[in-house]
Write an enzyme that holds these catalytic residues in place. Structure first.
Site, PDB file in Angstrom:
ATOM      1  N   HIS A 175     -67.280  78.127  22.823  1.00 43.51           N
ATOM      2  CA  HIS A 175     -65.895  78.503  23.071  1.00 43.51           C
ATOM      3  C   HIS A 175     -65.003  77.828  22.025  1.00 43.51           C
ATOM      4  O   HIS A 175     -65.226  76.678  21.652  1.00 43.51           O
ATOM      5  CB  HIS A 175     -65.438  78.089  24.469  1.00 43.51           C
TER       6      HIS A 175
ATOM      7  N   CYS B  73     -63.151  84.740  21.816  1.00 45.08           N
ATOM      8  CA  CYS B  73     -62.401  83.498  21.590  1.00 45.08           C
ATOM      9  C   CYS B  73     -62.412  83.053  20.139  1.00 45.08           C
ATOM     10  O   CYS B  73     -61.404  82.548  19.630  1.00 45.08           O
ATOM     11  CB  CYS B  73     -62.946  82.384  22.480  1.00 45.08           C
TER      12      CYS B  73
ATOM     13  N   ASP C 116     -54.789  78.392  24.716  1.00 50.47           N
ATOM     14  CA  ASP C 116     -55.948  79.282  24.749  1.00 50.47           C
ATOM     15  C   ASP C 116     -55.512  80.703  25.054  1.00 50.47           C
ATOM     16  O   ASP C 116     -54.896  80.963  26.084  1.00 50.47           O
ATOM     17  CB  ASP C 116     -56.950  78.808  25.815  1.00 50.47           C
TER      18      ASP C 116
END
Length: 261
Positions: A109, A69, A124
C-alpha cells in the site's frame, strides 16, 4: 503552472487561480475521492505501464482511467508538491480482516505523509472506500468526516511504527485495522512503486489480479462494481444487484466513466 497541476485542477474542478492551503485540503481530498475511481481494470486487461509521473498524467488525467493506491496517491503527492507542500510517500502493509492478520506479501500500500506546522499527517486517496477525506494527524487524534472516524495509532508492528484505524459510517461500531506503515522510511524513488506494482500484478496472494474491482465515493455514499455484482451505498442503505458481462460494461461506463480495456 505545470501540466499535472493544470490537468489535476481541471479534473477535480478547482480553479487554476485558487491557492491550495492546508485548510483547503479537506475539499481537495473530497473532490479527489469522488472523481478518481479506485480500480484494477488495467491489471485484469494485462495493460499495466511503468509507474512514472508522465504515465500517471496520461493514465489518470488524459485517458481518464482509474487506478490503485500506487497510482492515485503518487498523483496526489505530485500535485501537493507542486503546490508548495512538504510531503513524502510511504509504503504500508494492509490488514486482512478475514484472517485477522497482515497480508504478508510485501508493503504493497502507498500513502502520503504531509508535514505542516510541526505536525505530520497521513493523507490517502487510494484505499478503496476507506478514505478519511481529511488529513489524519499522527498524534492519535480522531478525525471525523462524512465517511467515518479515522485515527493513526502509534504501534510497532513488523512492517511499521503506525497503524491507520477506522470506523466507517453506517458500517462499523468498533475500530477496524486498515494498514501499518513506517513514518521513518519514505519511498526513495519511483523504482519502489514499480516493484510494488509487480507484486500486486504477479503475486498469487494479491487481491487485485484475479477479477475486476472498481469503487468510488459518491456525494452520499459509494458504489462498488465487480464482475458479478454492483453495490450502491446511499445515506447508510445498500442495494446490491447481480450482473452479467453486458451489464458490467454498461455500469462501468455509467457510474465510473470508464471503458472495459
Amino acid at each position: 503552472m505545470s501540466e499535472l497541476n493544470t490537468l489535476f485542477r481541471r479534473k477535480i474542478k478547482v480553479s487554476t487561480n485558487e491557492e491550495i492551503t492546508f485548510t483547503a485540503l479537506n475539499t481537495i481530498l473530497e473532490k479527489t475521492a469522488t472523481t478518481f475511481p479506485f480500480g484494477n481494470l488495467s491489471i485484469i486487461a494485462n495493460k499495466t505501464e511503468v509507474v512514472t509521473k508522465e504515465n500517471l498524467i496520461n493514465k489518470l488525467l488524459i485517458r481518464n482511467e482509474g487506478g490503485l493506491c500506487f497510482e492515485l496517491n503518487p498523483l496526489l503527492y505530485f500535485f501537493l508538491i507542486e503546490n508548495g507542500f512538504n510531503a513524502t510517500l510511504v509504503r504500508g502493509e494492509v490488514y486482512n480482516d478475514e484472517k485477522q492478520d497482515w497480508y504478508h506479501f510485501g508493503r504493497t500500500h502507498v500513502a502520503i505523509l504531509l508535514h505542516h506546522e510541526e505536525q505530520t499527517y497521513l493523507l490517502d486517496t487510494g484505499f478503496g472506500g476507506n478514505l478519511p477525506l481529511k488529513p489524519v494527524p499522527l498524534n492519535g487524534d480522531t478525525v471525523i468526516s462524512r465517511n467515518g472516524d479515522f485515527r493513526v495509532q502509534r504501534q510497532q508492528t513488523e512492517y511499521g511504527n503506525n497503524v491507520l484505524q477506522f470506523k466507517l459510517r453506517y458500517k462499523h461500531t468498533d475500530w477496524q485495522m486498515g494498514y501499518t506503515f513506517d513514518s521513518n522510511h519514505p519511498v526513495a524513488d519511483m523504482m519502489e512503486l514499480n516493484e510494488l506494482q509487480e507484486i500486486i500484478v504477479q503475486d498469487e496472494r494479491s487481491p487485485f489480479n484475479k477479477s475486476p474491482l472498481i469503487t468510488k465515493l459518491t456525494s452520499n455514499g459509494n458504489v462498488t462494481l465487480t464482475n458479478n455484482s454492483f453495490t450502491q451505498w446511499s445515506h447508510g442503505k445498500s442495494k446490491k444487484e447481480q450482473i452479467d458481462e453486458a451489464r458490467f460494461k454498461q455500469l462501468v461506463h455509467q457510474y465510473f466513466g470508464l471503458q472495459v480495456l
